[in-house]
Motif scaffolding. Sequence first.
Motif, PDB file in Angstrom:
ATOM      1  N   ALA A 180       0.805  -1.226   0.000  1.00  0.00           N
ATOM      2  CA  ALA A 180       0.000   0.000   0.000  1.00  0.00           C
ATOM      3  C   ALA A 180       0.830   1.264   0.000  1.00  0.00           C
ATOM      4  CB  ALA A 180      -0.935   0.005   1.210  1.00  0.00           C
ATOM      5  N   ASP A 181       2.140   1.148  -0.143  1.00  0.00           N
ATOM      6  CA  ASP A 181       2.986   2.341  -0.174  1.00  0.00           C
ATOM      7  C   ASP A 181       2.585   3.221  -1.357  1.00  0.00           C
ATOM      8  OD1 ASP A 181       5.024   4.120   0.447  1.00  0.00           O
ATOM      9  OD2 ASP A 181       6.476   3.067  -0.842  1.00  0.00           O
ATOM     10  N   PRO A 182       2.186   4.483  -1.129  1.00  0.00           N
ATOM     11  CA  PRO A 182       1.720   5.337  -2.234  1.00  0.00           C
ATOM     12  C   PRO A 182       2.807   5.503  -3.294  1.00  0.00           C
ATOM     13  CG  PRO A 182       1.158   6.305  -0.119  1.00  0.00           C
ATOM     14  CD  PRO A 182       2.085   5.162   0.177  1.00  0.00           C
ATOM     15  N   PRO A 183       2.447   5.320  -4.555  1.00  0.00           N
ATOM     16  CA  PRO A 183       3.442   5.478  -5.624  1.00  0.00           C
ATOM     17  C   PRO A 183       3.702   6.947  -5.919  1.00  0.00           C
ATOM     18  CG  PRO A 183       1.310   5.029  -6.577  1.00  0.00           C
ATOM     19  CD  PRO A 183       1.127   4.950  -5.076  1.00  0.00           C
ATOM     20  N   LYS A 184       4.782   7.193  -6.624  1.00  0.00           N
ATOM     21  CA  LYS A 184       5.076   8.543  -7.073  1.00  0.00           C
ATOM     22  C   LYS A 184       4.153   8.887  -8.234  1.00  0.00           C
ATOM     23  CE  LYS A 184       8.815  11.534  -8.704  1.00  0.00           C
ATOM     24  NZ  LYS A 184      10.255  11.599  -9.092  1.00  0.00           N
ATOM     25  N   VAL A 185       3.439   9.991  -8.117  1.00  0.00           N
ATOM     26  CA  VAL A 185       2.448  10.374  -9.123  1.00  0.00           C
ATOM     27  C   VAL A 185       3.069  11.355 -10.102  1.00  0.00           C
ATOM     28  CG1 VAL A 185       0.166  11.369  -9.500  1.00  0.00           C
ATOM     29  CG2 VAL A 185       0.622  10.049  -7.437  1.00  0.00           C
ATOM     30  N   PRO A 186       2.963  11.119 -11.414  1.00  0.00           N
ATOM     31  CA  PRO A 186       3.482  12.098 -12.377  1.00  0.00           C
ATOM     32  C   PRO A 186       2.687  13.400 -12.281  1.00  0.00           C
ATOM     33  CG  PRO A 186       2.202  10.405 -13.495  1.00  0.00           C
ATOM     34  CD  PRO A 186       2.382   9.943 -12.081  1.00  0.00           C
ATOM     35  N   PRO A 187       3.327  14.525 -12.471  1.00  0.00           N
ATOM     36  CA  PRO A 187       2.628  15.807 -12.300  1.00  0.00           C
ATOM     37  C   PRO A 187       1.640  16.120 -13.413  1.00  0.00           C
ATOM     38  CG  PRO A 187       4.869  16.194 -13.061  1.00  0.00           C
ATOM     39  CD  PRO A 187       4.764  14.730 -12.786  1.00  0.00           C
ATOM     40  N   CYS A 188       1.813  15.486 -14.582  1.00  0.00           N
ATOM     41  CA  CYS A 188       0.969  15.820 -15.732  1.00  0.00           C
ATOM     42  C   CYS A 188       0.295  14.577 -16.284  1.00  0.00           C
ATOM     43  CB  CYS A 188       1.818  16.472 -16.846  1.00  0.00           C
ATOM     44  SG  CYS A 188       2.765  17.911 -16.285  1.00  0.00           S
ATOM     45  N   THR A 189      -0.705  14.785 -17.121  1.00  0.00           N
ATOM     46  CA  THR A 189      -1.461  13.670 -17.680  1.00  0.00           C
ATOM     47  C   THR A 189      -0.621  12.848 -18.641  1.00  0.00           C
ATOM     48  OG1 THR A 189      -2.296  15.133 -19.422  1.00  0.00           O
ATOM     49  CG2 THR A 189      -3.672  14.843 -17.447  1.00  0.00           C
ATOM     50  N   GLN A 190       0.420  13.419 -19.216  1.00  0.00           N
ATOM     51  CA  GLN A 190       1.259  12.689 -20.169  1.00  0.00           C
ATOM     52  C   GLN A 190       2.707  12.635 -19.700  1.00  0.00           C
ATOM     53  OE1 GLN A 190       0.700  14.146 -24.163  1.00  0.00           O
ATOM     54  NE2 GLN A 190      -1.508  13.924 -24.085  1.00  0.00           N
ATOM     55  N   GLY A 191       2.897  12.536 -18.406  1.00  0.00           N
ATOM     56  CA  GLY A 191       4.246  12.401 -17.893  1.00  0.00           C
ATOM     57  C   GLY A 191       4.668  13.586 -17.054  1.00  0.00           C
ATOM     58  N   ASN A 192       5.920  13.959 -17.193  1.00  0.00           N
ATOM     59  CA  ASN A 192       6.477  15.031 -16.367  1.00  0.00           C
ATOM     60  C   ASN A 192       6.423  16.388 -17.020  1.00  0.00           C
ATOM     61  OD1 ASN A 192       7.162  13.209 -14.299  1.00  0.00           O
ATOM     62  ND2 ASN A 192       9.065  12.652 -15.350  1.00  0.00           N
ATOM     63  N   VAL A 193       5.980  16.462 -18.265  1.00  0.00           N
ATOM     64  CA  VAL A 193       5.938  17.744 -18.982  1.00  0.00           C
ATOM     65  C   VAL A 193       4.488  18.095 -19.283  1.00  0.00           C
ATOM     66  CG1 VAL A 193       6.675  19.005 -21.025  1.00  0.00           C
ATOM     67  CG2 VAL A 193       8.203  17.281 -19.991  1.00  0.00           C
ATOM     68  N   CYS A 194       4.057  19.280 -18.854  1.00  0.00           N
ATOM     69  CA  CYS A 194       2.695  19.742 -19.101  1.00  0.00           C
ATOM     70  C   CYS A 194       2.672  20.674 -20.308  1.00  0.00           C
ATOM     71  CB  CYS A 194       2.125  20.455 -17.883  1.00  0.00           C
ATOM     72  SG  CYS A 194       1.984  19.382 -16.433  1.00  0.00           S
TER      73      CYS A 194
END
Length: 300
Positions: free
Chosen positions: A286-300
């Motif tokens: 149940a360790d929370p995963p790292k969530v990408p900041p954008c819908t398509q990865g790290n670049v918005c």
Amino acid sequence: MKNRRSSTGLPRAEGESAQGRRNPLGAATGRRSRVRTWQGANSRTRTEARKRAEIQSLQQGVRYRRVFVLVVGFVITVSSLVVLLGTVGLFFETRSRPLTAAEQDRYKQEEIARRWQAWPATSVFPEEVKYFGLDRAQQYARRVGIAPETGCVKGLDSPLGGILQEHGCLTLLRATYIDQTASFVFTVGVAVLKDEEARVSVTDELTQDDRVGVLPVAFPGTVADRFGADQRQRTSWVGAGPYVVFTTGGYADGRTRAAVPPEEILHSELWPAARSIGNQIAYFLADPPKVPPCTQGNVC
């Protein structure tokens, strides 16, 4: 012989035939008349009327064609506008943008919920698990073996298995560990629910009786070959995400619960180690995963 008068008043010769009598001009009856036949006076009128009708029909066809072209042009224009708006909407919908708080939370829940399938069994049940014994001494339990998947009813005591079955338990994963001193044996069972909401409903109904829980898994030819239901000293469970992690522990020498005094069970290093191992595996799942900041990865 006297000449007879014809019906026209002219004298007719004697011997004149009956056919000759019917032609007052004296022309032979078998000869075609040379008089030319002329068209009627209204022939020109009919021709002009026919031309006017043709012109009107042509003009009507031209008008229909113009209407058809306008309708087709309108349909094409509207269709083009719809396609353009759809393309623009699709672009704005699929373009990379920052995730909302709700989307981040859903991403975490979905990632945690599929770990039991996405991860290999050796990641769900690591080869070594850190635990704390008496006086918070840090030690490591070693995995003895991983059991095949089973149903929640088959892998748990009947009171618990029935509750999980009612709430749609998907499967039960189990593995057996031994402590660092090879004195204790532990079986950890991971019950998989469809989502965290179902897991919360289950844990609200679970009993705190430490005599029921996950059924032990023994592995012949190992230090855990004598670990069965009668050898369980205590059991517990902890909820994590869509999982309920059950733990039970016993002595490696095969001692039953009935053979061990209650005070020894309460003060033994066995129980802190069992709970610590179960909590560690629940934390991994149940360790929370790292969530990408954008819908398509790290670049918005």
